[in-house]
Design a protein around this motif. Structure first.
Motif, PDB file in Angstrom:
ATOM      1  N   PRO A   1       0.815  -1.220   0.000  1.00 51.52           N
ATOM      2  CA  PRO A   1       0.000   0.000   0.000  1.00 51.52           C
ATOM      3  C   PRO A   1       0.850   1.273   0.000  1.00 51.52           C
ATOM      4  O   PRO A   1       0.488   2.259  -0.636  1.00 51.52           O
ATOM      5  N   VAL A   2       1.970   1.245   0.672  1.00 46.60           N
ATOM      6  CA  VAL A   2       2.861   2.415   0.714  1.00 46.60           C
ATOM      7  C   VAL A   2       3.450   2.678  -0.665  1.00 46.60           C
ATOM      8  O   VAL A   2       3.520   3.831  -1.118  1.00 46.60           O
TER       9      VAL A   2
ATOM     10  N   ALA B   1       0.694   4.085  -2.950  1.00 45.05           N
ATOM     11  CA  ALA B   1       0.430   5.493  -2.628  1.00 45.05           C
ATOM     12  C   ALA B   1       1.537   6.397  -3.181  1.00 45.05           C
ATOM     13  O   ALA B   1       1.246   7.487  -3.695  1.00 45.05           O
TER      14      ALA B   1
ATOM     15  N   LEU C   1       1.059   6.596  -6.954  1.00 46.27           N
ATOM     16  CA  LEU C   1      -0.088   7.453  -7.234  1.00 46.27           C
ATOM     17  C   LEU C   1       0.282   8.923  -7.087  1.00 46.27           C
ATOM     18  O   LEU C   1      -0.084   9.753  -7.924  1.00 46.27           O
ATOM     19  N   GLY C   2       1.015   9.269  -6.054  1.00 45.90           N
ATOM     20  CA  GLY C   2       1.425  10.652  -5.856  1.00 45.90           C
ATOM     21  C   GLY C   2       2.245  11.187  -7.023  1.00 45.90           C
ATOM     22  O   GLY C   2       2.029  12.311  -7.490  1.00 45.90           O
TER      23      GLY C   2
ATOM     24  N   TRP D   1      -4.315   3.800 -10.801  1.00 47.88           N
ATOM     25  CA  TRP D   1      -3.561   3.757  -9.542  1.00 47.88           C
ATOM     26  C   TRP D   1      -4.446   4.097  -8.353  1.00 47.88           C
ATOM     27  O   TRP D   1      -4.279   3.531  -7.271  1.00 47.88           O
ATOM     28  N   ARG D   2      -5.420   4.981  -8.549  1.00 52.43           N
ATOM     29  CA  ARG D   2      -6.374   5.259  -7.463  1.00 52.43           C
ATOM     30  C   ARG D   2      -7.200   4.019  -7.154  1.00 52.43           C
ATOM     31  O   ARG D   2      -7.487   3.736  -5.984  1.00 52.43           O
TER      32      ARG D   2
ATOM     33  N   LYS E   1      -5.101   1.694  -5.137  1.00 50.45           N
ATOM     34  CA  LYS E   1      -4.977   2.206  -3.766  1.00 50.45           C
ATOM     35  C   LYS E   1      -6.249   1.908  -2.977  1.00 50.45           C
ATOM     36  O   LYS E   1      -6.189   1.481  -1.824  1.00 50.45           O
ATOM     37  N   GLU E   2      -7.391   2.124  -3.600  1.00 50.93           N
ATOM     38  CA  GLU E   2      -8.681   1.852  -2.940  1.00 50.93           C
ATOM     39  C   GLU E   2      -8.829   0.354  -2.655  1.00 50.93           C
ATOM     40  O   GLU E   2      -9.324  -0.031  -1.607  1.00 50.93           O
TER      41      GLU E   2
ATOM     42  N   ARG F   1      -7.022  -0.489   0.391  1.00 49.30           N
ATOM     43  CA  ARG F   1      -7.725   0.017   1.553  1.00 49.30           C
ATOM     44  C   ARG F   1      -8.837  -0.933   1.995  1.00 49.30           C
ATOM     45  O   ARG F   1      -9.150  -1.034   3.169  1.00 49.30           O
TER      46      ARG F   1
END
Length: 90
Positions: free
Chosen positions: A47-48, A51, A54-55, A80-81, A84-85, A88
């Protein structure tokens, strides 16, 4: 998209992402017509890492950056969002 995203990243994140493209691709449907450029892979990123990628992709899209084969990054941001979701909700 993975290789194109990697072109936006610095090492070691670039190397980590590209390592995901070195394995055996997922099977393609029988009616699929694309070549190796359309191979799909299971991405094993934390996840890191997702993220962080994505940034970078969001920042690149905001400044109008491109990759060698993509003039717009909106689809990259969305993908990528979504990953990330997914992380989550796992």
């Amino acid at each position: 998209m993975l290789v194109e995203t990697a072109s936006l990243l610095d090492d070691p994140l670039r190397a980590t992402l590209l390592a995901n493209c070195q394995g055996t691709p997922l099977p393609k449907p029988g009616d699929h017509k694309g070549g190796v450029d359309t191979d799909m892979f299971e991405v094993g990123l934390s996840p890191v890492e997702v993220a962080a990628i994505l940034g970078v992709v969001e920042a690149a899209a905001q400044r109008g950056a491109t990759t060698p084969r993509s003039a717009k990054l909106g689809g990259f941001v969305a993908a990528w969002r979504e990953l990330k979701e997914w992380h989550r909700n796992v």
